[in-house]
Motif scaffolding. Structure first.
Motif, PDB file in Angstrom:
ATOM      1  N   GLU A  64       0.838  -1.206   0.000  1.00 28.40           N
ATOM      2  CA  GLU A  64       0.000   0.000   0.000  1.00 28.40           C
ATOM      3  C   GLU A  64       0.873   1.256   0.000  1.00 28.40           C
TER       4      GLU A  64
ATOM      5  N   ALA B 238      -4.754   3.862  -1.066  1.00 23.84           N
ATOM      6  CA  ALA B 238      -4.769   2.468  -1.517  1.00 23.84           C
ATOM      7  C   ALA B 238      -4.943   1.548  -0.318  1.00 23.84           C
TER       8      ALA B 238
ATOM      9  N   LEU C 117      -5.034  -2.813   0.315  1.00 19.44           N
ATOM     10  CA  LEU C 117      -4.894  -4.118  -0.339  1.00 19.44           C
ATOM     11  C   LEU C 117      -5.523  -5.187   0.551  1.00 19.44           C
TER      12      LEU C 117
ATOM     13  N   ALA D 154      -6.629  -4.566  -4.924  1.00 14.54           N
ATOM     14  CA  ALA D 154      -6.247  -3.215  -4.485  1.00 14.54           C
ATOM     15  C   ALA D 154      -7.437  -2.276  -4.662  1.00 14.54           C
TER      16      ALA D 154
ATOM     17  N   VAL E  54      -0.512  -7.267  -7.412  1.00 17.21           N
ATOM     18  CA  VAL E  54      -1.925  -6.882  -7.355  1.00 17.21           C
ATOM     19  C   VAL E  54      -2.642  -7.680  -8.429  1.00 17.21           C
TER      20      VAL E  54
END
Ligand code: J2J
Length: 532
Positions: free
Chosen positions: A447, A459, A461, A475, A505
């Motif tokens: 992140e 962000a 995750l 994400a 991701v």
């Protein structure tokens, strides 16, 4: 000054010694002892060489001579980023003879991780292969050295390209074994699966790690006819010490190093070397199953197939048990210590549906709720543990240690159920980690890198279910301006930041605003609800 190593309280240490868990031997003396017992037996096989115990003992003491000439000595940290080749093991024991400390890194680590680890440990040397999978590790090592003043030497297995060649370290005469470390000293630094911003290291002592390997070997009933195939990366705790390399050397067996985990290549080695035990993760399991059904290779020597590192679905476990001749052993382990295995004689359903029991009687286990109170038997809670081979503190991480432990117990972050038999079933996790079939990373670490992208304002995750990876990573991104980054943009960005490719991701979901907790952090519970 931060703490390198948090020792066990003397009272516990005395108990572990009295009960025979800690035997007062260093890794250097361990190799000397097993060489005395098994000198002419084969210790190590890779694609190029076969080494007897005596060869390994001699070569490691000659390389120790070469390292000493470079100024490497007791307490020095050396970053090791080598593939599954004999040089890894020769180097490891060479460092042990000097009282120096190998730092086990991942082959996939790139400059973000390596610079961090080199600075954290003030490493004096970094050992790499030349080129692997078209990636030039020598260039990576040069970049790391340019950024870390303590790092004096880059040593290369293969073409040195201006650095020091590993083979040039072989001094003419082996150094004598001299007890430059004590059994209670840190013997190696293992990498944690991670839950926070930067990778953490786990100090393991000679006493505790040799105990770990011996107990794991007993759980697998290894004898001197054991032939272990190292499929997963050799620096991983599972492959190195559970029982892995050290457990097998401890009983006079043979370790075969597989250069990669591809099942058709591994089955060829398995047949040729009459392998009796190996270890894989759930990510590889479907590939191994398919190949086992298709292959002509004779796999009948296999007695134990260990699977661990991530949740193994019950159905997959049953298929494994039905397909491979030997016994499946589920392994729930962690580089921090605690090791649980299913027993070789247990009922097939116990093996298929639980992650086993701790290997030491002295392993203490608590299953607790959010307030730290023990939950009733069979209920889900967080696993806390302490014992003769479980750490009491991460390396140079005082702040993190203040919350990662309670009352000497390590908070694993794993959510488990404990059955009346003592078997543990891993049902989930409280920690901020993504585990893609056994390859793990800290969500906050990625992140942080994602938020450095110009098109990203925030962000988060999260893991989402995946049929055979167990988990994939999603994400949640709040774009910074009008343009939104694609998954490809983000992957290119992460690679450019020098992050290992396994920290990936799998999917991007855009949000207008990040749901947040009262303290202003991303509300991951709310985000998880968007995933179901
Ligand atoms: C569910 N989750 C598991 C399992 C580990 C042997 C095997 C694995 C490791 C390892 C290891 C799991 N089912 N069977 O060091 O010696 C998850 C848990 C755990 C974390 C530890 C060994 N086996 N896990 O995987 O340090 O979340 O060690 O806390 O890499 O993996 O990861 P790591």
């Amino acid at each position: 000054m931060t703490t390198d190593f948090v020792p066990w309280p003397e009272e516990d240490a005395a108990r572990y010694r009295a009960a025979g868990y800690w035997r007062g031997e260093t890794s250097s003396r361990f190799l000397e002892r097993v060489t005395g017992l098994s000198g002419e037996r084969t210790a190590l096989v890779d694609d190029r060489v076969r080494l007897t115990y005596r060869d390994l003992f001699e070569q490691s003491r000659r390389v120790a001579g070469g390292l000493r000439a470079l100024g490497v000595g007791a307490g020095d940290k050396v970053l090791v980023q080598l593939p599954n080749r004999a040089e890894f093991v020769v180097l490891w024991f060479a460092l042990q003879h000097l009282g120096a400390v190998p730092v086990h890194t991942q082959p996939g680590h790139r400059h973000a991780e390596m610079i961090h680890l080199a600075r954290l440990t003030e490493a004096v040397a970094y050992v790499v292969p030349d080129v692997r999978s078209r990636f030039d590790h020598r260039e990576l090592a040069s970049l790391v050295r340019a950024n870390v003043p303590s790092l004096r030497h880059v040593i290369v297995v293969g073409d040195p390209g201006g650095h020091i060649a590993f083979e040039d370290l072989l001094a003419p005469a082996p150094v004598p074994v001299e007890d430059l470390a004590r059994p209670g000293d840190v013997a190696l630094l293992l990498l944690s699966g991670g839950t926070t911003g930067a990778p953490k290291l786990i100090p393991r002592t000679h006493d505790d790690y040799l105990c770990n390997a011996r107990l794991a070997a007993e759980a697998c009933r290894l004898g001197d006819d054991a032939v272990y195939l190292a499929v997963l990366t050799i620096g991983f705790n599972f492959t190195f010490g559970c029982p892995g390399l050290l457990g097998v050397l401890g009983v006079g067996g043979t370790v075969v190093l597989a250069d990669n985990p591809d099942p058709s290549y591994c089955f060829g080695l398995l047949e040729r070397e009459r392998v009796t035990i190996t270890a894989i993760n759930p990510l590889l399991t479907p590939l191994w199953l398919d190949e086992a059904l298709a292959t002509d290779a004779d796999l009948s020597s296999l007695r134990v197939l260990q699977i661990g590192g991530a949740r193994l679905p019950g159905d997959l476990a049953r298929q494994v048990a039905a397909t491979f001749g030997g016994t499946l052993q589920q392994v729930f382990g962690m580089a921090e210590g605690l090791l649980c295995t299913t027993g070789l004689d247990e009922a097939p359903e116990v093996i298929a549906t639980t992650q086993g029991r701790p290997v030491a009687e002295a392993d203490e286990v608590r299953v607790v709720d959010e307030h730290g109170a023990e939950v009733p038997g069979g209920a889900v809670g967080e696993l806390l543990t302490k014992g003769p081979y479980t750490l009491r503190g991460y390396y140079r991480a005082d702040e993190h240690n203040a919350t990662a432990f309670t009352d000497g117990f390590y908070r694993t972050g794993d959510l488990v159920r404990r059955l009346p038999s003592g078997h543990l079933v891993v049902v989930g996790r409280r920690k901020e980690q993504i585990n893609r079939g056994g390859e793990k990373f800290a969500a906050p670490e990625v992140e942080g890198h994602l938020e450095a992208h110009p098109l990203v304002r925030a962000a988060a995750l999260l893991p989402a279910p995946h049929p055979y990876l167990g988990e994939r990573s999603v994400a949640f991104i709040v774009p910074a301006g009008t343009g939104a980054p694609t998954r490809e943009d983000l992957l290119t960005h992460l690679a450019a930041r020098g992050l290992a490719a396994y920290k990936t991701v799998d999917e991007v979901r855009l949000l207008e605003e990040m749901p947040s907790t009262p303290v202003g952090k991303a509300d991951k519970k709310a985000l998880a609800r968007l995933l179901v």
